[in-house]
Design a protein around this motif. Structure first.
Motif, PDB file in Angstrom:
ATOM      1  N   GLY A  54       0.803  -1.220   0.000  1.00 27.26           N
ATOM      2  CA  GLY A  54       0.000   0.000   0.000  1.00 27.26           C
ATOM      3  C   GLY A  54       0.833   1.267   0.000  1.00 27.26           C
ATOM      4  N   ALA A  55       0.581   2.138   0.974  1.00 26.21           N
ATOM      5  CA  ALA A  55       1.259   3.437   1.048  1.00 26.21           C
ATOM      6  C   ALA A  55       2.758   3.275   1.274  1.00 26.21           C
ATOM      7  CB  ALA A  55       0.642   4.282   2.158  1.00 26.21           C
ATOM      8  N   LYS A  56       3.159   2.262   2.044  1.00 25.90           N
ATOM      9  CA  LYS A  56       4.598   2.030   2.277  1.00 25.90           C
ATOM     10  C   LYS A  56       5.310   1.722   0.959  1.00 25.90           C
ATOM     11  CE  LYS A  56       5.408   2.452   6.651  1.00 25.90           C
ATOM     12  NZ  LYS A  56       6.273   3.503   7.112  1.00 25.90           N
ATOM     13  N   TYR A  57       4.654   0.966   0.092  1.00 27.39           N
ATOM     14  CA  TYR A  57       5.215   0.650  -1.231  1.00 27.39           C
ATOM     15  C   TYR A  57       5.401   1.935  -2.050  1.00 27.39           C
ATOM     16  CZ  TYR A  57       5.604  -1.200  -5.958  1.00 27.39           C
ATOM     17  OH  TYR A  57       6.026  -1.473  -7.237  1.00 27.39           O
ATOM     18  N   LEU A  58       4.415   2.822  -2.011  1.00 25.34           N
ATOM     19  CA  LEU A  58       4.527   4.090  -2.739  1.00 25.34           C
ATOM     20  C   LEU A  58       5.683   4.931  -2.204  1.00 25.34           C
ATOM     21  CD1 LEU A  58       0.862   5.276  -3.353  1.00 25.34           C
ATOM     22  CD2 LEU A  58       2.486   4.346  -4.999  1.00 25.34           C
ATOM     23  N   GLU A  59       5.875   4.915  -0.892  1.00 22.72           N
ATOM     24  CA  GLU A  59       6.997   5.649  -0.301  1.00 22.72           C
ATOM     25  C   GLU A  59       8.330   5.103  -0.819  1.00 22.72           C
ATOM     26  OE1 GLU A  59       6.580   5.454   3.949  1.00 22.72           O
ATOM     27  OE2 GLU A  59       4.635   6.447   3.896  1.00 22.72           O
ATOM     28  N   GLN A  60       8.444   3.785  -0.896  1.00 22.25           N
ATOM     29  CA  GLN A  60       9.677   3.170  -1.419  1.00 22.25           C
ATOM     30  C   GLN A  60       9.892   3.555  -2.877  1.00 22.25           C
ATOM     31  OE1 GLN A  60       8.973  -0.974  -0.760  1.00 22.25           O
ATOM     32  NE2 GLN A  60       9.684  -0.920   1.368  1.00 22.25           N
ATOM     33  N   MET A  61       8.829   3.526  -3.676  1.00 24.64           N
ATOM     34  CA  MET A  61       8.953   3.854  -5.093  1.00 24.64           C
ATOM     35  C   MET A  61       9.308   5.323  -5.301  1.00 24.64           C
ATOM     36  SD  MET A  61       8.708   1.188  -6.889  1.00 24.64           S
ATOM     37  CE  MET A  61       9.587   0.376  -5.576  1.00 24.64           C
ATOM     38  N   ALA A  62       8.849   6.191  -4.399  1.00 20.48           N
ATOM     39  CA  ALA A  62       9.193   7.610  -4.503  1.00 20.48           C
ATOM     40  C   ALA A  62      10.697   7.799  -4.374  1.00 20.48           C
ATOM     41  CB  ALA A  62       8.463   8.412  -3.423  1.00 20.48           C
ATOM     42  N   VAL A  63      11.340   6.968  -3.567  1.00 23.20           N
ATOM     43  CA  VAL A  63      12.789   7.051  -3.374  1.00 23.20           C
ATOM     44  C   VAL A  63      13.535   6.289  -4.475  1.00 23.20           C
ATOM     45  CG1 VAL A  63      14.694   6.428  -1.826  1.00 23.20           C
ATOM     46  CG2 VAL A  63      12.571   7.358  -0.888  1.00 23.20           C
ATOM     47  N   LEU A  64      13.088   5.071  -4.776  1.00 25.23           N
ATOM     48  CA  LEU A  64      13.799   4.212  -5.728  1.00 25.23           C
ATOM     49  C   LEU A  64      13.551   4.592  -7.191  1.00 25.23           C
ATOM     50  CD1 LEU A  64      13.155   0.762  -4.021  1.00 25.23           C
ATOM     51  CD2 LEU A  64      15.251   2.143  -3.945  1.00 25.23           C
ATOM     52  N   GLN A  65      12.352   5.032  -7.510  1.00 24.19           N
ATOM     53  CA  GLN A  65      11.962   5.363  -8.889  1.00 24.19           C
ATOM     54  C   GLN A  65      11.257   6.722  -8.915  1.00 24.19           C
ATOM     55  OE1 GLN A  65      12.505   3.485 -11.649  1.00 24.19           O
ATOM     56  NE2 GLN A  65      13.598   1.936 -10.455  1.00 24.19           N
ATOM     57  N   PRO A  66      11.978   7.817  -8.632  1.00 21.38           N
ATOM     58  CA  PRO A  66      11.299   9.116  -8.529  1.00 21.38           C
ATOM     59  C   PRO A  66      10.653   9.576  -9.833  1.00 21.38           C
ATOM     60  CG  PRO A  66      13.684   9.394  -8.413  1.00 21.38           C
ATOM     61  CD  PRO A  66      13.403   7.928  -8.354  1.00 21.38           C
ATOM     62  N   VAL A  67      11.229   9.239 -10.972  1.00 20.26           N
ATOM     63  CA  VAL A  67      10.638   9.665 -12.254  1.00 20.26           C
ATOM     64  C   VAL A  67       9.283   8.996 -12.454  1.00 20.26           C
ATOM     65  CG1 VAL A  67      10.932   9.634 -14.767  1.00 20.26           C
ATOM     66  CG2 VAL A  67      12.879  10.152 -13.290  1.00 20.26           C
ATOM     67  N   ALA A  68       9.214   7.689 -12.228  1.00 18.77           N
ATOM     68  CA  ALA A  68       7.950   6.964 -12.371  1.00 18.77           C
ATOM     69  C   ALA A  68       6.928   7.452 -11.345  1.00 18.77           C
ATOM     70  CB  ALA A  68       8.179   5.464 -12.212  1.00 18.77           C
ATOM     71  N   PHE A  69       7.401   7.717 -10.114  1.00 13.87           N
ATOM     72  CA  PHE A  69       6.512   8.188  -9.060  1.00 13.87           C
ATOM     73  C   PHE A  69       5.911   9.547  -9.412  1.00 13.87           C
ATOM     74  CE2 PHE A  69       5.638  10.313  -4.994  1.00 13.87           C
ATOM     75  CZ  PHE A  69       4.760   9.400  -4.440  1.00 13.87           C
ATOM     76  N   MET A  70       6.746  10.452  -9.914  1.00 11.57           N
ATOM     77  CA  MET A  70       6.229  11.778 -10.294  1.00 11.57           C
ATOM     78  C   MET A  70       5.286  11.675 -11.496  1.00 11.57           C
ATOM     79  SD  MET A  70       7.226  13.693  -7.977  1.00 11.57           S
ATOM     80  CE  MET A  70       6.703  15.265  -8.599  1.00 11.57           C
ATOM     81  N   GLY A  71       5.555  10.738 -12.391  1.00 13.85           N
ATOM     82  CA  GLY A  71       4.633  10.517 -13.506  1.00 13.85           C
ATOM     83  C   GLY A  71       3.269  10.078 -13.012  1.00 13.85           C
ATOM     84  N   LEU A  72       3.269   9.211 -12.004  1.00 19.71           N
ATOM     85  CA  LEU A  72       2.015   8.757 -11.403  1.00 19.71           C
ATOM     86  C   LEU A  72       1.276   9.932 -10.772  1.00 19.71           C
ATOM     87  CD1 LEU A  72       0.092   6.505 -10.394  1.00 19.71           C
ATOM     88  CD2 LEU A  72       1.566   6.326  -8.386  1.00 19.71           C
ATOM     89  N   ILE A  73       1.994  10.755 -10.036  1.00 22.63           N
ATOM     90  CA  ILE A  73       1.377  11.923  -9.405  1.00 22.63           C
ATOM     91  C   ILE A  73       0.788  12.848 -10.471  1.00 22.63           C
ATOM     92  CG2 ILE A  73       1.881  14.049  -8.121  1.00 22.63           C
ATOM     93  CD1 ILE A  73       3.732  12.392  -6.381  1.00 22.63           C
ATOM     94  N   GLY A  74       1.517  13.028 -11.569  1.00 23.79           N
ATOM     95  CA  GLY A  74       1.029  13.889 -12.645  1.00 23.79           C
ATOM     96  C   GLY A  74      -0.254  13.385 -13.273  1.00 23.79           C
ATOM     97  N   LYS A  75      -0.465  12.065 -13.266  1.00 22.20           N
ATOM     98  CA  LYS A  75      -1.688  11.511 -13.845  1.00 22.20           C
ATOM     99  C   LYS A  75      -2.848  11.522 -12.853  1.00 22.20           C
ATOM    100  CE  LYS A  75       0.554   8.472 -17.191  1.00 22.20           C
ATOM    101  NZ  LYS A  75       0.804   9.532 -18.079  1.00 22.20           N
ATOM    102  N   VAL A  76      -2.539  11.476 -11.567  1.00 18.43           N
ATOM    103  CA  VAL A  76      -3.585  11.364 -10.549  1.00 18.43           C
ATOM    104  C   VAL A  76      -4.096  12.714 -10.068  1.00 18.43           C
ATOM    105  CG1 VAL A  76      -4.068  10.507  -8.215  1.00 18.43           C
ATOM    106  CG2 VAL A  76      -2.766   9.109  -9.804  1.00 18.43           C
ATOM    107  N   LEU A  77      -3.194  13.673  -9.884  1.00 20.66           N
ATOM    108  CA  LEU A  77      -3.609  14.976  -9.373  1.00 20.66           C
ATOM    109  C   LEU A  77      -4.325  15.790 -10.450  1.00 20.66           C
ATOM    110  CD1 LEU A  77      -0.508  16.186  -7.327  1.00 20.66           C
ATOM    111  CD2 LEU A  77      -2.650  15.278  -6.466  1.00 20.66           C
ATOM    112  N   PRO A  78      -5.300  16.592 -10.060  1.00 24.18           N
ATOM    113  CA  PRO A  78      -5.935  17.467 -11.052  1.00 24.18           C
ATOM    114  C   PRO A  78      -4.945  18.545 -11.495  1.00 24.18           C
ATOM    115  CG  PRO A  78      -6.714  17.987  -8.849  1.00 24.18           C
ATOM    116  CD  PRO A  78      -5.858  16.757  -8.727  1.00 24.18           C
ATOM    117  N   THR A  79      -5.074  18.991 -12.738  1.00 21.37           N
ATOM    118  CA  THR A  79      -4.163  20.024 -13.229  1.00 21.37           C
ATOM    119  C   THR A  79      -4.662  21.423 -12.912  1.00 21.37           C
ATOM    120  OG1 THR A  79      -5.218  19.959 -15.386  1.00 21.37           O
ATOM    121  CG2 THR A  79      -3.259  18.601 -15.097  1.00 21.37           C
ATOM    122  N   GLN A  80      -5.923  21.551 -12.549  1.00 21.33           N
ATOM    123  CA  GLN A  80      -6.467  22.847 -12.147  1.00 21.33           C
ATOM    124  C   GLN A  80      -7.305  22.675 -10.893  1.00 21.33           C
ATOM    125  OE1 GLN A  80      -8.648  24.886 -15.172  1.00 21.33           O
ATOM    126  NE2 GLN A  80      -6.808  25.650 -16.137  1.00 21.33           N
TER     127      GLN A  80
END
Length: 110
Positions: A54-80
């Motif tokens: 769950g959330a712990k996995y996302l925390e690990q991915m934010a550190v290990l794969q920051p580009v993929a993690f930020m891509g995920l955030i870009g798709k999930v968060l609203p742009t406006q």
């Protein structure tokens, strides 16, 4: 009123009462009914997510794969985001833009 068709013709007479009118639904799923395959797929993703931590996995991915993690955030968060002033009047929408960070050289120079 029905159009006349010759005796040997394979064409059907046009009937203005037949067919759907613009905006009229005659069959298929009711509007707003979720697609069963999409619903099943989303449930499978949620189960897999919980199984890997769950959330712990996302925390690990934010550190290990920051580009993929930020891509995920870009798709999930609203742009406006629309927000209002304390008096209730609307402000201009806030636009969120995700940009790549500049990485410093190993020797400390930019």
């Amino acid at each position: 009123m029905t159009a006349k068709v010759e005796a040997g013709s394979r064409k059907r007479a046009s009937n203005p009462a037949r067919g759907s009118k613009p905006g009229e639904r005659r069959g298929g799923r009711k509007k707003g009914t979720p697609n069963k395959i999409t619903q099943t797929f989303k449930q499978a993703i949620e189960t897999a997510f919980e199984n890997v931590g769950g959330a712990k996995y996302l925390e690990q991915m934010a550190v290990l794969q920051p580009v993929a993690f930020m891509g995920l955030i870009g798709k999930v968060l609203p742009t406006q985001i629309e927000h209002s002033n304390p008096d209730g009047s609307m402000k201009q929408p806030t636009t969120i833009q995700i940009v790549a960070a500049k990485v410093a050289d190993d020797d400390g120079d930019d």
